[in-house]
Motif scaffolding. Structure first.
Motif, short mmCIF file in Angstrom:
data_model
loop_
_atom_site.label_atom_id
_atom_site.label_comp_id
_atom_site.label_asym_id
_atom_site.label_seq_id
_atom_site.Cartn_x
_atom_site.Cartn_y
_atom_site.Cartn_z
N GLU A 1 -4.20 -1.04 -8.29
CA GLU A 1 -4.84 0.29 -8.23
C GLU A 1 -3.73 1.31 -8.41
N LEU A 2 -3.69 1.97 -9.56
CA LEU A 2 -2.50 2.76 -9.90
C LEU A 2 -2.81 4.26 -10.03
N GLY A 3 -1.99 4.93 -10.79
CA GLY A 3 -2.07 6.39 -10.85
C GLY A 3 -3.21 6.92 -11.68
N TRP B 1 1.20 5.70 0.80
CA TRP B 1 1.12 6.52 2.01
C TRP B 1 -0.02 7.51 2.00
N LYS C 1 2.14 -4.92 3.67
CA LYS C 1 3.40 -4.16 3.65
C LYS C 1 3.05 -2.72 3.30
N CYS D 1 -5.18 9.77 -5.77
CA CYS D 1 -5.05 9.24 -7.14
C CYS D 1 -6.23 9.65 -8.01
N PHE E 1 -1.98 -4.57 -5.00
CA PHE E 1 -1.06 -3.43 -4.94
C PHE E 1 -1.79 -2.12 -5.21
N THR E 2 -1.53 -1.12 -4.40
CA THR E 2 -1.95 0.24 -4.72
C THR E 2 -0.71 1.12 -4.67
N GLY E 3 -0.50 1.88 -5.72
CA GLY E 3 0.66 2.77 -5.77
C GLY E 3 0.81 3.33 -7.17
N SER E 4 2.00 3.71 -7.50
CA SER E 4 2.22 4.36 -8.80
C SER E 4 2.18 3.34 -9.93
N HIS F 1 12.05 -0.79 -0.07
CA HIS F 1 11.04 -1.26 -1.02
C HIS F 1 11.24 -2.72 -1.41
N PHE G 1 -14.44 0.66 -7.24
CA PHE G 1 -13.55 1.75 -7.65
C PHE G 1 -12.31 1.15 -8.30
N GLU H 1 1.40 12.17 -13.73
CA GLU H 1 0.81 12.35 -12.41
C GLU H 1 1.79 13.12 -11.53
N THR I 1 0.82 -1.22 0.00
CA THR I 1 0.00 0.00 0.00
C THR I 1 0.86 1.27 0.00
N THR J 1 5.57 1.51 -10.33
CA THR J 1 5.79 0.38 -9.42
C THR J 1 4.84 -0.76 -9.76
P1 NAD Z 1 4.80 3.80 -4.87
O1 NAD Z 1 4.46 3.06 -6.10
O2 NAD Z 1 6.11 4.50 -4.81
O3 NAD Z 1 4.79 2.83 -3.61
C1 NAD Z 1 3.65 2.09 -3.24
C2 NAD Z 1 4.06 0.92 -2.39
O4 NAD Z 1 4.85 0.04 -3.19
C3 NAD Z 1 4.92 1.25 -1.18
O5 NAD Z 1 4.52 0.41 -0.11
C4 NAD Z 1 6.32 0.90 -1.63
O6 NAD Z 1 7.19 0.54 -0.57
C5 NAD Z 1 6.04 -0.32 -2.48
N1 NAD Z 1 7.06 -0.63 -3.50
C6 NAD Z 1 7.95 0.20 -4.09
N2 NAD Z 1 8.68 -0.48 -5.01
C7 NAD Z 1 8.21 -1.75 -5.01
C8 NAD Z 1 8.51 -2.91 -5.77
N3 NAD Z 1 9.43 -2.91 -6.72
N4 NAD Z 1 7.80 -4.04 -5.53
C9 NAD Z 1 6.83 -4.06 -4.60
N5 NAD Z 1 6.51 -2.99 -3.84
C10 NAD Z 1 7.19 -1.85 -4.05
O7 NAD Z 1 3.60 4.80 -4.62
P2 NAD Z 1 3.49 5.91 -3.49
O8 NAD Z 1 4.41 7.03 -3.85
O9 NAD Z 1 3.60 5.28 -2.15
O10 NAD Z 1 1.95 6.37 -3.67
C11 NAD Z 1 1.56 7.30 -4.61
C12 NAD Z 1 1.02 6.59 -5.84
O11 NAD Z 1 -0.04 5.72 -5.48
C13 NAD Z 1 0.43 7.53 -6.86
O12 NAD Z 1 0.86 7.15 -8.15
C14 NAD Z 1 -1.07 7.31 -6.73
O13 NAD Z 1 -1.81 7.59 -7.88
C15 NAD Z 1 -1.13 5.89 -6.38
N6 NAD Z 1 -2.40 5.57 -5.72
C16 NAD Z 1 -3.36 4.91 -6.43
C17 NAD Z 1 -4.59 4.63 -5.85
C18 NAD Z 1 -5.68 3.92 -6.59
O14 NAD Z 1 -6.58 3.44 -5.94
N7 NAD Z 1 -5.63 3.82 -7.91
C19 NAD Z 1 -4.83 5.03 -4.53
C20 NAD Z 1 -3.84 5.70 -3.86
C21 NAD Z 1 -2.61 5.96 -4.45
#
Ligand code: NAD
Length: 489
Positions: free
Chosen positions: A261-263, A161, A185, A295, A237-240, A220, A459, A393, A159, A243
């Motif tokens: 769930e991405l950007g 932050w 994590k 996001c 996974f939710t993040g960029s 990471h 969503f 983004e 997830t 990633t």
């Molecule tokens: P990030 O991708 O940098 O990190 C997200 C998570 O992935 C963290 O826990 C990080 O430690 C982990 N991570 C990093 N590298 C990894 C790898 N190689 N393998 C596995 N895990 C790894 O994202 P961020 O900066 O923490 O959050 C911001 C991003 O999240 C933005 O792009 C935003 O759009 C996205 N986001 C999307 C949603 C959605 O529902 N679509 C919701 C919230 C945030």
């Protein structure tokens, strides 16, 4: 009542039912509103992560968790109740480590997602786990068939932050209710929100050992183990998007299910029959909520060329009145960015906009009276949808205003993006609004300020904004396998 959720509780991992120190020691947790150290978080290592994955595997394979929906419903409700009982402590942790504006903790930052756990607990009890299909005669053999839904297995939940409770719980809630075991994590910047879940699960619930594990880490690569490990069946996974690509590639080696769930770079489309002033004021306000670290926030404002001057003036006025401020202040909607690194990234985009010939109409700098990672609400004009700030983004309180010629042009610009997460359409004529809504390729859309966020509302994103849906029955079913059993009839 068990122990208080002191910040020192954040220095523990939760593995196999026990609160344990990180085998890498601790790392600093920072207050984004001041830049000062808040305390310490447990430094989980690869060794801790493997222990957590093995515990989750054992709990799934060797216990009755996956076949006992009543136990699961009880445990998920207990976790929700424990969070409610400790909500004031959780609120202070959330404001401190996330920089979440206090007013938002009454909604999507804390109390909303805690309430939502009940929805998933109820689903564990009410879901149709077995459904009979009509008798069929495949190859002339009369057959009765049963469709069964079963838990996928061990879920690795990774997830970000920005809304840690919302995202942690939108994974843990349905995954546990559906009968999976979980290793969570969280992001390195927000360890305490997740660590609190471990403490509350350990002290206030009957969640059996290994069913829920929480591993915080500043590294990471520790999270990356969840995508690679053969004992993990699904990585949620939710993040960029960048990633997300790595997660998907790493998961390919063991063909695990991925839920992403991405950007986003969503469009706020103001049609020319809309109340331009009301629409633009709302666009300006919403991009500043939680300093634009959402996001699904609409970060491209598409306005009719014929009303461009009015739209620009209203948007600029609204953004000028929204100051980035102390998240502890009950009136603040725009707090700090999460880290110095993130502020550097946002400022880098503002500089890039200047170099590309854009005009910084509002903001563009740091508020003079703040020591943390603040950026002023910033409005950029004079660029096209091909500019970097309109395509990528930024994840800060930055809005790009873009003129369009007619409805088709607005739709073309809205869709001219690698992302497809959310957006808004404002107008008066329902048929016209409906045509635009149908043509925009995105997972959620609000019309004239309609709010799509709710626990029963799936969503997720089109295109490079993700795969799958979170929340709702669809979000629960992401954590299920399908088994078809056939009997001679
Ligand atoms: P990030 O991708 O940098 O990190 C997200 C998570 O992935 C963290 O826990 C990080 O430690 C982990 N991570 C990093 N590298 C990894 C790898 N190689 N393998 C596995 N895990 C790894 O994202 P961020 O900066 O923490 O959050 C911001 C991003 O999240 C933005 O792009 C935003 O759009 C996205 N986001 C999307 C949603 C959605 O529902 N679509 C919701 C919230 C945030």
């Amino acid at each position: 009542m068990a122990s208080d959720l002191r910040p020192s509780d954040g220095t523990k991992l939760f593995i196999d039912g026990k609160l344990v120190p990180g085998s890498g020691g601790v790392y600093a947790n920072t207050d984004p509103a001041t830049g000062e150290q808040l305390g310490w978080a447990a430094e989980g290592t690869a060794e801790d992560m493997i222990a957590a994955i093995e515990a989750a595997r054992r709990a799934f394979d060797d216990t009755g968790w996956s076949t006992d929906p009543a136990l699961r419903a009880r445990c998920v409700r207990q976790l929700g109740d424990a969070m409610k009982d400790h909500v004031e402590q959780l609120r202070e942790i959330t404001i401190a480590e996330v920089g979440a504006p206090r007013m938002l903790t009454a909604g999507p930052h804390l109390e909303g997602p805690v309430d939502d756990l009940g929805f998933f607990a109820d689903l564990a009890e009410s879901y149709s786990w077995r459904t009979d299909l009509p008798i069929a005669e495949p190859m002339g053999m009369r057959t009765s068939r049963q469709l069964r839904r079963e838990a996928v297995g061990v879920v690795g939940a990774i997830t970000p932050w920005n809304f840690p409770h919302q995202i942690n719980l939108a994974k843990i809630g349905p995954a546990l209710a559906a009968g999976n075991t979980v290793v969570l994590k969280p992001a390195p910047d927000t360890p305490w929100c997740a660590a609190a879940l471990g403490v509350l699960a350990a002290e206030h619930t009957d969640i059996p050992p290994g069913v829920l594990n929480v591993v915080t880490s500043s590294d990471h690569r520790v999270g990356a183990l969840l995508s690679e490990h053969p004992d993990v069946d699904l990585v949620s996974f939710t993040g960029s998007t960048a990633t997300g690509r790595s997660v998907m590639a790493a998961a390919a080696s063991t063909i695990k299910k991925v839920f992403l769930e991405l950007g986003g770079k969503s469009a706020f489309v103001v049609l020319d029959d809309a109340d331009i002033a009301a629409a633009c004021a709302m666009a300006a306000f919403s991009v500043c909520v939680h300093a634009g670290q959402g996001c699904a926030l609409s970060t491209r404002l598409l306005v009719p060329r014929s009303a461009y001057d009015q739209a620009l003036a209203v948007t600029a006025k609204t953004m000028s009145g929204l100051r980035a401020g102390d998240p502890n202040d009950a009136r603040t909607v725009c707090g700090p960015l999460i880290s110095a690194k993130q502020r550097e990234r946002v400022e880098g985009y503002i500089d890039l906009a200047r170099r590309e010939g854009g005009e910084i109409v509002v903001g563009g700098g740091r508020p003079a009276d703040r020591s943390g990672y603040f950026v002023e609400p910033t409005l950029i004009a004079g660029l096209t949808n091909q500019s970097a700030v309109a395509r990528e983004e930024i994840f800060g309180p930055v809005l790009v205003i873009l003129p369009y010629d007619d409805d088709d042009d607005a739709v073309r610009i809205a869709n001219d993006s690698p992302y497809g997460l959310s957006g808004s359409v404002w107008g008066t004529d329902p048929a016209r609004i409906d045509r635009v809504v149908s043509a925009i390729r995105t997972g959620t859309l609000g019309v004239n300020g309609g709010t799509w966020y709710a626990v029963d509302a799936p969503f997720g994103g089109y295109k490079q904004s993700g795969i799958g849906r979170e929340m709702g029955v669809a979000g629960f079913e992401e954590y299920l396998e399908t088994k078809l059993v056939a009997y001679p009839a």
